[in-house]
Design a protein around this motif. Structure first.
Motif, PDB file in Angstrom:
ATOM      1  N   GLY A  42       0.726  -1.064   0.042  1.00  0.00           N
ATOM      2  CA  GLY A  42       0.086   0.108  -0.188  1.00  0.00           C
ATOM      3  C   GLY A  42       0.817   0.798   0.128  1.00  0.00           C
ATOM      4  N   THR A  43       0.302   2.366   0.529  1.00  0.00           N
ATOM      5  CA  THR A  43       1.121   3.301   0.607  1.00  0.00           C
ATOM      6  C   THR A  43       1.849   3.546   1.123  1.00  0.00           C
ATOM      7  N   THR A  44       2.000   3.052   2.720  1.00  0.00           N
ATOM      8  CA  THR A  44       3.254   2.738   3.975  1.00  0.00           C
ATOM      9  C   THR A  44       3.697   1.762   3.200  1.00  0.00           C
ATOM     10  N   GLY A  45       3.696   0.401   2.059  1.00  0.00           N
ATOM     11  CA  GLY A  45       4.737  -0.128   1.758  1.00  0.00           C
ATOM     12  C   GLY A  45       5.566   0.320   0.385  1.00  0.00           C
ATOM     13  N   GLU A  46       5.704   1.913   0.401  1.00  0.00           N
ATOM     14  CA  GLU A  46       5.866   2.285  -0.765  1.00  0.00           C
ATOM     15  C   GLU A  46       5.980   1.810  -2.213  1.00  0.00           C
ATOM     16  N   ALA A  47       4.437   1.339  -2.407  1.00  0.00           N
ATOM     17  CA  ALA A  47       4.292   0.604  -3.254  1.00  0.00           C
ATOM     18  C   ALA A  47       4.401   1.222  -4.477  1.00  0.00           C
ATOM     19  N   PRO A  48       4.753   2.941  -4.824  1.00  0.00           N
ATOM     20  CA  PRO A  48       5.001   3.337  -6.257  1.00  0.00           C
ATOM     21  C   PRO A  48       6.334   3.148  -6.914  1.00  0.00           C
ATOM     22  N   THR A  49       7.311   2.634  -5.792  1.00  0.00           N
ATOM     23  CA  THR A  49       8.769   2.555  -5.735  1.00  0.00           C
ATOM     24  C   THR A  49       8.717   1.459  -5.935  1.00  0.00           C
ATOM     25  N   LEU A 248       3.958  12.578  11.173  1.00  0.00           N
ATOM     26  CA  LEU A 248       5.023  14.520  11.817  1.00  0.00           C
ATOM     27  C   LEU A 248       5.184  14.799  10.842  1.00  0.00           C
ATOM     28  N   GLU A 249       5.905  13.580   9.365  1.00  0.00           N
ATOM     29  CA  GLU A 249       6.379  13.353   8.369  1.00  0.00           C
ATOM     30  C   GLU A 249       5.250  13.047   7.363  1.00  0.00           C
ATOM     31  N   THR A 250       5.641  12.760   6.139  1.00  0.00           N
ATOM     32  CA  THR A 250       4.269  11.846   4.954  1.00  0.00           C
ATOM     33  C   THR A 250       4.948  10.333   5.609  1.00  0.00           C
ATOM     34  N   ASN A 251       3.990   9.902   5.220  1.00  0.00           N
ATOM     35  CA  ASN A 251       4.183   8.064   6.003  1.00  0.00           C
ATOM     36  C   ASN A 251       4.141   7.804   4.316  1.00  0.00           C
ATOM     37  N   ILE A 253       7.344   8.682   6.549  1.00  0.00           N
ATOM     38  CA  ILE A 253       8.874   8.403   7.217  1.00  0.00           C
ATOM     39  C   ILE A 253       9.209   8.091   8.189  1.00  0.00           C
ATOM     40  N   PRO A 254       8.352   8.640   9.464  1.00  0.00           N
ATOM     41  CA  PRO A 254       8.231   8.558  10.292  1.00  0.00           C
ATOM     42  C   PRO A 254       8.532   6.993  10.616  1.00  0.00           C
ATOM     43  N   VAL A 255       6.932   5.995  10.555  1.00  0.00           N
ATOM     44  CA  VAL A 255       6.902   4.994  10.641  1.00  0.00           C
ATOM     45  C   VAL A 255       8.472   3.944  10.638  1.00  0.00           C
ATOM     46  N   LYS A 256       8.936   4.174   9.423  1.00  0.00           N
ATOM     47  CA  LYS A 256       9.763   3.668   9.101  1.00  0.00           C
ATOM     48  C   LYS A 256      11.261   4.048   9.910  1.00  0.00           C
ATOM     49  N   ALA A 257      10.889   5.768  10.498  1.00  0.00           N
ATOM     50  CA  ALA A 257      12.264   5.651  11.663  1.00  0.00           C
ATOM     51  C   ALA A 257      11.845   5.460  12.786  1.00  0.00           C
ATOM     52  N   ALA A 258      10.570   4.835  13.340  1.00  0.00           N
ATOM     53  CA  ALA A 258      10.078   4.471  14.633  1.00  0.00           C
ATOM     54  C   ALA A 258      10.864   2.528  14.718  1.00  0.00           C
ATOM     55  N   LEU A 259      10.502   1.999  13.467  1.00  0.00           N
ATOM     56  CA  LEU A 259      10.722   0.759  13.390  1.00  0.00           C
ATOM     57  C   LEU A 259      11.805   0.269  13.035  1.00  0.00           C
ATOM     58  N   SER A 260      12.819   1.290  12.777  1.00  0.00           N
ATOM     59  CA  SER A 260      14.830   1.149  13.130  1.00  0.00           C
ATOM     60  C   SER A 260      14.865   1.733  14.125  1.00  0.00           C
ATOM     61  N   PRO A 272      11.411   9.331  -4.004  1.00  0.00           N
ATOM     62  CA  PRO A 272      11.312  10.975  -3.345  1.00  0.00           C
ATOM     63  C   PRO A 272      11.243  11.452  -2.213  1.00  0.00           C
ATOM     64  N   LEU A 273      10.243   9.820  -1.503  1.00  0.00           N
ATOM     65  CA  LEU A 273      11.395   9.958   0.093  1.00  0.00           C
ATOM     66  C   LEU A 273      12.276   9.848   1.044  1.00  0.00           C
ATOM     67  N   VAL A 274      12.568  11.046   2.040  1.00  0.00           N
ATOM     68  CA  VAL A 274      13.859  10.900   2.529  1.00  0.00           C
ATOM     69  C   VAL A 274      13.262  10.059   3.771  1.00  0.00           C
ATOM     70  N   PRO A 275      14.972  10.212   5.124  1.00  0.00           N
ATOM     71  CA  PRO A 275      14.554   9.758   6.054  1.00  0.00           C
ATOM     72  C   PRO A 275      14.352  10.727   7.314  1.00  0.00           C
ATOM     73  N   ALA A 276      13.194  10.149   8.245  1.00  0.00           N
ATOM     74  CA  ALA A 276      13.204  11.920   8.889  1.00  0.00           C
ATOM     75  C   ALA A 276      14.513  12.209   9.477  1.00  0.00           C
ATOM     76  N   SER A 277      13.513  13.974   9.615  1.00  0.00           N
ATOM     77  CA  SER A 277      14.784  14.624  10.506  1.00  0.00           C
ATOM     78  C   SER A 277      15.177  14.384  11.537  1.00  0.00           C
ATOM     79  N   GLU A 278      16.235  14.730  12.057  1.00  0.00           N
ATOM     80  CA  GLU A 278      16.498  14.423  13.583  1.00  0.00           C
ATOM     81  C   GLU A 278      15.968  15.112  14.593  1.00  0.00           C
ATOM     82  N   LYS A 279      14.949  15.991  14.268  1.00  0.00           N
ATOM     83  CA  LYS A 279      14.078  16.569  15.477  1.00  0.00           C
ATOM     84  C   LYS A 279      12.568  16.048  15.589  1.00  0.00           C
TER      85      LYS A 279
END
Length: 294
Positions: A42-49, A248-251, A253-260, A272-279
């Motif tokens: 789905g969208t969360t699974g970055e299907a377009p890429t 907080l950022e486009t899904n 991005i944050p859920v992958k940061a959390a799982l990491s 075009p997605l990039v990892p979450a900001s340090e904040k």
């Protein structure tokens, strides 16, 4: 198809490739947490890429890991009806339980166009179909009346993932679709609206937060279905900070940061997605610690 929580699962990457070892760990974490289904690509699974070959590998791996324990639904929606049908047929050939088909984006079909899109596909597959309404991403909103028409006419369309944040529309969609067909299901597409949708008569959630907290999200739904309204409300309130932090950022991005942070996946996305900001990462650390997940 399922009641409760279906996890809209992330697609792990490592050095630009699918990370199927991480994916297996994450799938098992979901099942052990009590989720009722997996929604892949789905969208969360970055299907377009994810390309067609990778789609086949990921779907096949999901079937292998799950081994029939819970239903598998594959995201197959595009803004081309024929391309969508091609992805549906790929999923059907591989042996999944159903497909999630988002309303066509960018070309902005009318309500009649939406109805005909789903009709065309439903007449050409035996798979169960879930409609996905997410106007914030697609630019088109499937109205409750159109959803009810689909429910009444298209028997293999089994439900709708409703990610319109409008509580009034959620209420009307539940009422009209279930009046059209009693077994038609409505899932929340927003974690923070799950409790309200359940109160309106819905059937659960297709969840981002359950990637991180599968047991918590499963408990929210199961307590509600058991009639423990106060307990479900309590879980909802405790989860609210996590639900908000994961957007907080486009899904995704944050859920992958959390799982990491939790050690399940690399914090890697595809452009075009990039990892979450340090904040955002620091905020997630605090939320995960407060929730007992880190």
């Amino acid at each position: 198809m399922f009641r409760g929580v279906g996890t809209a699962i992330v697609t792990p990457f490592k050095n630009g490739e699918l990370d199927l070892d991480a994916y297996e760990r994450l799938v098992n974490y979901q099942i052990e947490g009590g989720v009722s289904a997996l929604i892949v690509l789905g969208t969360t699974g970055e299907a377009p890429t994810v390309n067609d070959n990778e789609r086949e590998r990921l779907i096949s791996k999901t079937l292998e890991i799950v081994g029939g324990r819970i239903p598998i639904v594959v995201g197959a929606g595009t803004n081309s009806t024929e391309k969508t049908l091609k992805l549906v047929r790929q999923a059907e050939k591989l042996g999944v339980d159903g497909v999630l088909i988002v309303t066509p984006y960018y070309n902005k079909p009318t309500q009649e166009g939406l109805y005909q899109h789903y009709r065309y596909i439903s007449e050409r597959t035996s798979l169960k179909i879930i409609v996905y309404n997410v106007p914030g991403r697609t630019g088109v909103n499937i109205l409750p009346e159109t959803a009810a028409r689909i429910a009444a006419d298209l028997k293999n369309v089994v439900g709708i993932k409703e990610a319109n944040g409008d509580i009034d529309q959620i209420d009307r969609t539940v009422a009209l679709t279930k009046n059209a067909r009693s077994d038609f299901m409505v899932w929340s597409g927003n974690d923070d609206r799950t409790f309200y949708l359940l109160c309106a008569g819905g059937d659960g959630v297709i969840s981002v937060a359950s990637n991180v907290a599968p047991k918590h999200m499963s408990d929210l739904c199961s307590e509600f279905f058991k009639g423990n309204l106060e307990k479900a409300r309590e879980i909802h309130r405790k989860l609210k900070p996590l639900m908000k932090a994961l957007f907080l950022e486009t899904n995704p991005i944050p859920v992958k940061a959390a799982l990491s942070l939790m050690g399940y996946v690399e914090n890697e996305l595809r452009l075009p997605l990039v990892p979450a900001s340090e904040k955002t990462v620091e905020h997630l650390k605090g939320i995960l610690r407060e929730s007992g997940l880190l």
